[in-house]
Write an enzyme that holds these catalytic residues in place. Structure first.
Site, short mmCIF file in Angstrom:
data_model
loop_
_atom_site.label_atom_id
_atom_site.label_comp_id
_atom_site.label_asym_id
_atom_site.label_seq_id
_atom_site.Cartn_x
_atom_site.Cartn_y
_atom_site.Cartn_z
N ASP A 125 0.61 -3.99 -5.66
CA ASP A 125 -0.89 -3.78 -5.60
C ASP A 125 -1.56 -5.74 -4.96
O ASP A 125 -2.06 -6.25 -4.70
CB ASP A 125 -1.90 -4.04 -6.89
CG ASP A 125 -1.86 -2.40 -6.72
OD1 ASP A 125 -2.35 -1.73 -5.62
OD2 ASP A 125 -1.53 -1.94 -8.55
N ASP A 183 -2.73 4.98 -1.67
CA ASP A 183 -3.44 3.36 -1.25
C ASP A 183 -2.56 2.23 -0.66
O ASP A 183 -2.92 1.46 -1.29
CB ASP A 183 -3.18 2.79 -2.93
CG ASP A 183 -4.09 4.11 -4.46
OD1 ASP A 183 -3.62 5.90 -4.08
OD2 ASP A 183 -4.41 4.29 -5.17
N1 GLY Z 1 -5.52 1.59 -6.32
C1 GLY Z 1 -5.87 2.31 -7.48
C2 GLY Z 1 -7.02 2.77 -7.34
O1 GLY Z 1 -7.85 3.22 -6.28
O2 GLY Z 1 -7.92 3.80 -8.15
#
Ligand code: GLY
Length: 404
Positions: A125, A183
């Protein structure tokens, strides 16, 4: 020269001239929704006041996560939570709009807490965490220390790439699993930036390989995407296609579709490879023509959520879609552009109305209400979310810039 002869002459001898006239025509078709611009200006002012309330209630060593309006309780996080970059990132966007130095000072304060995450190799992330924060800071006021922090972050992110799989690992898991979520497309922008400033093409190559592998394995025939692909880390074969945050393995989790749309739009911006533009258009098509997309264009938390039309909506998915569609509209033909901007305008109007935009002094200082974080986990369900706010503010800024 008659008008028709002039165009024939241009077509045969002046392709550049003709092309420029197409661009002019495209631009002449585009127009702002006049009544929306003052709504957006008011939203920026209101959002700045809300974020000052949020700042007031924020412990000095924490980042905002969510707020529960019924109990008046906050949930905060440390800097390692995937959302830690959105708070300073939103403050930078709001400073750009309001020029209020208190917003800038608070954003810079939060960056100091966040900096250590540049060395975090346990998460994918880092694009969200570091590019939405330090990336925004560096765009506004470039500094050598921001550059160093972003490059170190890009190296940490790249350390999670497995060439056999062709992807950056999203979540660490048990041996034999290699989990990649849709994501993750959002983290690639940091890698493109890193190649541009360092001249090291390995970041660019990793981003392109990750996107190509994702295009191959994450998408269904209708261009909806799975949430999680589990690869064999040794052979690179797909072992499993499933969900984590969606309603079912075969459902279309709304925020996942939004991440894919935004991610492939960025891929086209950074590479100019039309296959990514086509992918983004297909994803947009899936979203905006889906029979379960409500008239106000705020998606249910999953396009196949049980209980539709009474299922919860997700303001975060709507914000991300709006921001992505504005960018995508600048790469497409006039007809598609208009369609994307029409949807965007509907989303921005819906999010600006009382149903979604919090009244002044409420919602713990968050801008939007009614996001869905992780429904299967029952966490952050029907609550404000930092990323709903971030992409809402970004979308409004992008919309405003379209007409400058
Ligand atoms: N990346 C995690 C979400 O979109 O909840």
């Amino acid at each position: 020269m008659r008008r028709s002869s002039f165009f024939l002459f241009c077509a045969l001898y002046c392709p550049t001239l003709l092309c420029l006239s197409c661009i002019a025509q495209k631009n002449s078709n585009a127009r702002p929704a006049k009544d929306l611009l003052p709504i957006i200006e008011k939203n920026f002012t209101d959002a700045a006041a809300q974020y000052k309330l949020l700042t007031k209630n924020l412990p000095a060593d924490k980042f905002p996560k969510t707020f529960f309006p019924t109990t008046g309780q906050y949930e905060f996080s440390g800097s390692g939570w995937w959302c830690s970059g959105f708070y300073p990132g939103t403050l930078f966007y709001l400073y750009e709009q309001t020029k209020d130095p208190a917003l800038y000072a608070e954003a810079v304060r939060a960056l100091q807490l966040l900096e250590k995450e540049k060395n975090n190799t346990t998460t994918h992330d880092l694009g969200f965490m570091m590019y939405c924060s330090f990336g925004n800071a560096n765009k506004m006021a470039p500094k050598p220390e921001y550059k160093e922090i972003l490059l170190t972050s890009a190296k940490s992110l790249a350390s999670r790439f497995n060439p056999k799989v062709g992807c950056i690992k999203s979540w660490d898991s048990k041996p034999g699993d290699y989990l990649v979520i849709i994501d993750n497309m959002m983290n690639l922008e940091l890698l493109f930036w890193a190649t541009k400033v360092s001249g090291d093409s390995s970041f660019y190559k990793i981003a392109v390989t990750h996107a190509n592998t994702t295009m191959k394995n994450h998408f269904r025939a209708d261009f909806s995407s799975y949430h999680v692909i589990n690869y064999n880390p040794v052979t690179g074969e797909v072992q499993q296609k499933r969900t984590a945050q969606g309603a079912a393995d075969e459902s279309a989790w709304a925020r996942g579709q939004a991440w894919g749309l935004y991610g492939f739009t960025v891929m086209y911006r950074e590479t100019k490879d039309v296959k990514y533009l086509e992918q983004a258009k297909h994803i947009a098509n899936f979203i905006i023509h889906h029979p379960n997309l409500p008239a106000d264009k705020i998606p249910y938390w999953d396009f196949n959520a049980p209980g539709i039309p009474d299922a919860l909506r997700d303001a975060s998915a709507a914000s991300i879609i709006a921001s992505a569609l504005i960018e995508l509209s600048s790469y497409t033909d006039p007809e598609s552009s208009k369609e994307y901007l029409d949807i965007t305008e509907t989303i921005l109007r819906s999010l600006s109305a009382v149903k979604y935009k919090a009244a002044a002094g409420t919602n713990g200082g968050f801008i939007l209400q009614h996001g869905v974080g992780h429904m299967p986990n029952k966490t952050e369900v029907d609550t404000p979310l930092t990323y709903a706010d971030y992409y809402f503010v970004e979308a409004m800024e992008r919309y405003k810039k379209l007409w400058k």
